[in-house]
Design a protein around this motif. Structure first.
Motif: not given
Lengths: 49, 248
Positions: B55, B115, B118-120
């Motif tokens: 990511a 973007l 969101k995952p981190m």
């Protein structure tokens, strides 16, 4: 080399949507900017003549 | 000894216009070459991050776009201020030509940041000092553009835009130092002149090459836009009319 196969590259370790969403939208924005600039130039040249 | 070079030659739209036209293809070529190198390093040479996995590769577009969004604002405010102070036509045209690309870079920084966040962090957006001040930067660019679009007389539009651009310049150091001044989710500066980089050399190289690519891309598109602005504003002048006679 980081990737064993094309599908591994495309999967981005499970973050495909985030990584390709970033690079894809950026590329689309830059292409759109250039197209809009070309259209603006055509219009400006047309109005001069 | 007096210099025989006329340094002010290219400050007039009539001589800047053909010069810019000649430079644009070269800037696009160099930007493309650098982007290919930067993307190759970013995806194939730079290793997977120990904490963030793949990511983190968003950094290769996020950080260059964020740097560019701030840098373009400073350049825009500089030219707007020059136009206000010295009443030079080309300076104000440069400021108008920079604003849309600056807004685009700010949008890209915010979009890729969401973007990455969101995952981190588990959130697309947080009202944190770094993110909020970058959002304000986007509104400053949009405010500058809509104010100029709302005023019919270009000279008055330049003056009004310059006031927004100069007042808004206060926001740029706020963005830059926000990660030091406030507690924030956003990580600190990626590159600093006073300490060693906090990332692998190949990651840093990829990021810097991408930053250079996006910088030269910005020069190319701003030159394209300023040429259209010149034609739009000076279409009744003698030199533009001569230009079209030569071409036809």
């Amino acid at each position: 080399m980081n990737w064993g196969s094309v599908s591994e590259f495309l999967a981005m370790g499970g973050y495909a949507g985030y990584v390709w969403g970033s690079f894809g939208i950026t590329a689309a924005c830059l292409v759109l900017e250039i197209l809009l600039l070309k259209a603006r130039r055509r219009e400006a040249v047309r109005r001069v003549g | 000894m007096t210099s025989r070079i006329n340094w002010f030659k290219y400050s007039s739209p009539a001589s800047f216009y053909p010069l810019a036209g000649k430079l644009i293809p070269a800037f696009f070529a160099v930007a493309s070459l650098l982007a290919v190198c930067g993307l190759y390093i970013g995806f194939f040479v730079a290793p997977t991050d120990a904490q963030q996995g793949e990511a983190y590769r968003i950094i290769f577009i996020h950080v260059p776009a964020a740097w560019m969004s701030m840098f373009l604002y400073v350049v825009m405010a500089f030219w707007a201020g020059m136009g206000l102070a010295f009443n030079t036509r080309l300076s104000s045209m440069m400021a108008s030509a920079i604003a849309p690309t600056g807004a685009l870079m700010t949008f890209i920084a915010l979009w890729t940041g969401a973007l990455w966040g969101k995952p981190m962090w588990g959130a697309w957006w947080v009202w944190d000092a770094r993110l909020t001040s970058e959002l304000i930067l986007l509104f400053l660019y949009l405010g500058f553009m809509s104010l100029q679009a709302a005023i019919d007389d270009p000279r008055r539009a330049d003056k009004a835009g310059a006031v927004i651009a100069l007042v808004g310049a206060v926001n740029v150091p706020i963005i830059y130092f926000s990660v030091q001044w406030w507690n924030t989710l956003h990580q600190g500066a990626s590159v600093s002149l006073t300490r060693n980089p906090s990332m692998a050399a190949t990651m840093l190289a990829g990021m810097l090459i991408m930053a250079l690519a996006i910088w030269i891309y910005s020069i190319a598109v701003v030159l394209m836009r300023v040429r259209s602005v010149i034609l739009e504003r000076e279409r009744n002048s003698d030199w533009v009319q001569e230009l079209t006679e030569q071409q036809s």
